[in-house]
Write a protein that holds these residues in place. Structure first.
Motif, short mmCIF file in Angstrom:
data_model
loop_
_atom_site.label_atom_id
_atom_site.label_comp_id
_atom_site.label_asym_id
_atom_site.label_seq_id
_atom_site.Cartn_x
_atom_site.Cartn_y
_atom_site.Cartn_z
N LYS A 1 73.25 -3.64 28.99
CA LYS A 1 74.39 -4.54 28.84
C LYS A 1 75.70 -3.77 29.00
O LYS A 1 75.82 -2.61 28.59
CB LYS A 1 74.35 -5.22 27.47
N SER A 2 76.67 -4.45 29.57
CA SER A 2 78.00 -3.86 29.73
C SER A 2 78.71 -3.83 28.39
O SER A 2 78.34 -4.56 27.45
CB SER A 2 78.82 -4.69 30.72
N PRO A 3 79.76 -3.01 28.23
CA PRO A 3 80.53 -3.01 26.96
C PRO A 3 81.05 -4.39 26.61
O PRO A 3 81.07 -4.76 25.43
CB PRO A 3 81.67 -2.03 27.26
N ARG A 4 81.47 -5.16 27.61
CA ARG A 4 81.95 -6.52 27.33
C ARG A 4 80.84 -7.38 26.73
O ARG A 4 81.07 -8.11 25.75
CB ARG A 4 82.48 -7.15 28.62
N GLU A 5 79.66 -7.31 27.30
CA GLU A 5 78.54 -8.10 26.78
C GLU A 5 78.16 -7.66 25.37
O GLU A 5 77.85 -8.50 24.52
CB GLU A 5 77.33 -7.96 27.72
N LYS A 6 78.20 -6.35 25.13
CA LYS A 6 77.88 -5.84 23.79
C LYS A 6 78.90 -6.33 22.77
O LYS A 6 78.53 -6.72 21.65
CB LYS A 6 77.84 -4.31 23.81
N LEU A 7 80.17 -6.32 23.15
CA LEU A 7 81.21 -6.79 22.24
C LEU A 7 81.03 -8.27 21.92
O LEU A 7 81.08 -8.69 20.76
CB LEU A 7 82.59 -6.54 22.85
N LEU A 8 80.80 -9.07 22.95
CA LEU A 8 80.62 -10.50 22.73
C LEU A 8 79.39 -10.78 21.87
O LEU A 8 79.40 -11.68 21.02
CB LEU A 8 80.50 -11.23 24.07
N ASP A 9 78.32 -10.00 22.06
CA ASP A 9 77.12 -10.16 21.22
C ASP A 9 77.44 -9.88 19.75
O ASP A 9 76.99 -10.60 18.85
CB ASP A 9 76.02 -9.21 21.69
N VAL B 1 92.57 -0.87 18.68
CA VAL B 1 91.51 -0.13 19.37
C VAL B 1 90.71 0.72 18.39
O VAL B 1 89.49 0.90 18.56
CB VAL B 1 92.08 0.74 20.52
N GLU B 2 91.36 1.23 17.35
CA GLU B 2 90.64 2.00 16.33
C GLU B 2 89.65 1.11 15.59
O GLU B 2 88.48 1.48 15.39
CB GLU B 2 91.64 2.59 15.33
N GLN B 3 90.07 -0.10 15.19
CA GLN B 3 89.20 -1.00 14.46
C GLN B 3 88.06 -1.53 15.33
O GLN B 3 86.95 -1.73 14.85
CB GLN B 3 90.01 -2.17 13.88
N LYS C 1 84.39 -1.12 14.07
CA LYS C 1 83.64 -2.34 13.75
C LYS C 1 82.61 -2.71 14.80
O LYS C 1 81.50 -3.15 14.47
CB LYS C 1 84.64 -3.48 13.56
N TYR C 2 82.96 -2.54 16.07
CA TYR C 2 82.09 -3.01 17.15
C TYR C 2 81.50 -1.88 18.00
O TYR C 2 80.80 -2.13 18.98
CB TYR C 2 82.85 -3.98 18.05
N ASN C 3 81.86 -0.63 17.65
CA ASN C 3 81.32 0.54 18.36
C ASN C 3 81.67 0.55 19.84
O ASN C 3 80.87 0.94 20.69
CB ASN C 3 79.80 0.61 18.17
N ILE C 4 82.89 0.12 20.16
CA ILE C 4 83.39 0.15 21.53
C ILE C 4 84.32 1.36 21.67
O ILE C 4 85.26 1.51 20.88
CB ILE C 4 84.16 -1.15 21.87
N PRO C 5 84.08 2.25 22.65
CA PRO C 5 84.93 3.44 22.80
C PRO C 5 86.41 3.07 22.95
O PRO C 5 86.76 2.04 23.55
CB PRO C 5 84.39 4.09 24.08
N VAL C 6 87.26 3.93 22.42
CA VAL C 6 88.70 3.68 22.42
C VAL C 6 89.25 3.51 23.82
O VAL C 6 90.07 2.62 24.08
CB VAL C 6 89.44 4.83 21.68
N ASN C 7 88.80 4.33 24.77
CA ASN C 7 89.35 4.25 26.12
C ASN C 7 89.05 2.90 26.78
O ASN C 7 89.87 2.37 27.54
CB ASN C 7 88.82 5.40 26.99
#
Length: 459
Positions: A10-18, A138-140, A144-150
């Motif tokens: 899954k892409s980062p976007r899909e992971k975030l939405l999940d 971006v820090e939160q 919270k969602y384990n998405i890299p800052v960049n």
């Protein structure tokens, strides 16, 4: 021969939405409103109450207007260009409304790749007023969602994030003005997000001189007596309605949706005559909160965490919840994770010293065993196990291993009675009792901040 194609990551976007979808589902499924429905219809409620409260909308200096009952929050979001502040009293349904909006926005983002991803963040987690809102976001999202800052920074620059911000009233009142200014600077600065929603209590926002640079304010109105009557009749609580309909002070409490749901669930624990004789509205509210806690602690539920007859006793549940609430209030937390246990949970200098010695000893033992095994492998057995352990202890003084530190802290918290041995099991159990909410990724919060504050004030 049939070949199985590898699963696509899954892409980062899909992971975030999940993750956001999971959080929204958990929040809505563990609501008190849902619990009332379950009482009526068993494990599979067959209907949903419509929104009980009225909504008023205020746009700039124009007169406010009331929204029809059939209008949902997503329609208002669209109509107001996706920039709103949601206001209401404590327990008026602000977070419920925000979760309803988040559910719709996640569904849209899943179906249309060009739409921004909603993220649910609590403003109480912004501890440093000097940190820009963009940096805090971006820090939160990473925490919270384990998405890299960049990646979050890139999304922010491309207007692919839709912040849904709760909890303005959960921070100190003297910081409100600074926070409103910081959010306005974020709206008007380099990133210029297309959409942003903020929740706050009406009282906290009313007392501020600054105002959010958003399209409109949505005010969740207290319930009317007619709405209370309809709710209780639908909830098969006719007797409760007869007991409060001529009691102005009790009706005043019932005008708050959160407290009305608590009242419906805890009615068996309430002595109406004693309740209505209490001297103040605040005393009556505390009585209701205590009745709700008692009812939920003793309510029979289908739970998977403890074998029958081995559940924690009510006094244990209360003690551990009070301890948790006090620590969260002391650290100004609205969410709790076992990964974020801190040394502030230890209450004496002696406990801190035992912890420090224990960490050094365990770290040293591990290093010592490693040195001894390595030494044996290279025929340096003359070191011996004892020398290896001593060397390991010395090395352990200078080396920090978070897993060992967290383990030793949890051992001591159990040893001194602040938590049960299997704390995660208890937190899950308390969530099924609707005293806590489980948010996913082993994150928890109290069913409402009002309950957290009430428990934190107990001795």
């Amino acid at each position: 021969m049939l070949r199985l194609s590898p699963l696509r990551e899954k892409s980062p976007r899909e992971k975030l939405l999940d993750e956001v979808k999971r959080e929204v589902k958990a929040g809505r499924s563990q609501s008190l409103h849902k619990a009332v429905l379950l009482n009526l219809h068993g494990d599979k409620p067959t209907q949903h109450f419509r929104r009980s409260w009225d909504i008023e909308v205020k746009i700039g200096s124009r007169p406010s207007f009331q929204v029809p009952q059939k209008a949902g929050i997503v329609q208002l979001f669209d109509r107001m260009g996706g920039k709103l502040v949601i206001l209401g009293t404590v327990g008026a349904g602000k977070t419920t409304t925000l979760l309803e909006l988040a559910a719709k926005l996640v569904n849209r983002a899943e179906n249309e790749a060009n739409l921004p991803c909603p993220v649910l963040l609590n403003l109480a987690s912004r501890k440093d007023d000097s940190v820009a809102i963009a940096d805090w976001l971006v820090e939160q999202i990473q925490i919270k969602y384990n998405i890299p800052v960049n990646i979050s920074q890139q999304w922010l620059a491309q207007q692919q994030l839709l912040p849904l911000l709760d909890g303005l009233d959960e921070i100190e009142s003297e910081r409100h003005e600074n926070l409103i200014q910081a959010i306005n600077h974020f709206l008007e600065g380099d990133f210029k997000p297309k959409h942003l929603v903020v929740c706050s209590s009406f009282e906290a926002y009313k007392n501020c001189q600054n105002r959010f640079q958003l399209q409109a304010a949505i005010l969740l109105k207290p319930l009317t007596e007619t709405q209370i009557h309809e709710y209780l009749i639908a909830a098969r609580s006719r007797e409760l309605w007869y007991n409060i309909e001529r009691e102005p002070e009790l009706l005043k409490l019932a005008k708050t949706p959160l407290l009305l749901s608590m009242l419906t669930l805890a009615y068996e624990e309430i002595l109406i005559e004693s309740w209505k004789r209490l001297p103040s509205n605040e005393a009556q509210r505390q009585y209701l909160l205590n009745a709700y806690i008692r009812r939920q602690m003793t309510r029979e539920i289908n739970q998977q965490w403890y074998t029958k007859g081995k559940e924690p006793r009510p006094e244990q549940i209360r003690y551990w919840l009070v301890s948790l609430a006090k620590k969260m209030e002391a650290e100004n937390l609205t969410e709790f994770s076992l990964r974020n246990l801190s040394l502030s949970w230890l209450e004496t200098e002696e406990q801190l010293q035992i912890y420090q010695r224990g960490v050094k000893l365990v770290t040293g033992l591990i290093f010592g065993l490693i040195l001894w095994l390595v030494g044996g492998a290279i025929a340096l057995e003359i070191l011996g196990l004892f020398v290896g352990i001593i060397a390991g202890i010395i090395a352990g003084i200078f080396v920090k291993i978070p897993v060992i530190e967290n383990f030793m802290l949890r051992v001591l918290l159990w040893r001194y009675g602040y938590t049960p041995w299997n704390y995660e099991r208890f937190l899950n159990y308390a969530s099924e009792k609707l005293l806590l909410q489980k948010l996913g990724n082993n994150r928890y919060r109290f069913i409402h901040n009002l309950l957290q504050k009430y428990l934190a004030e107990m001795r």
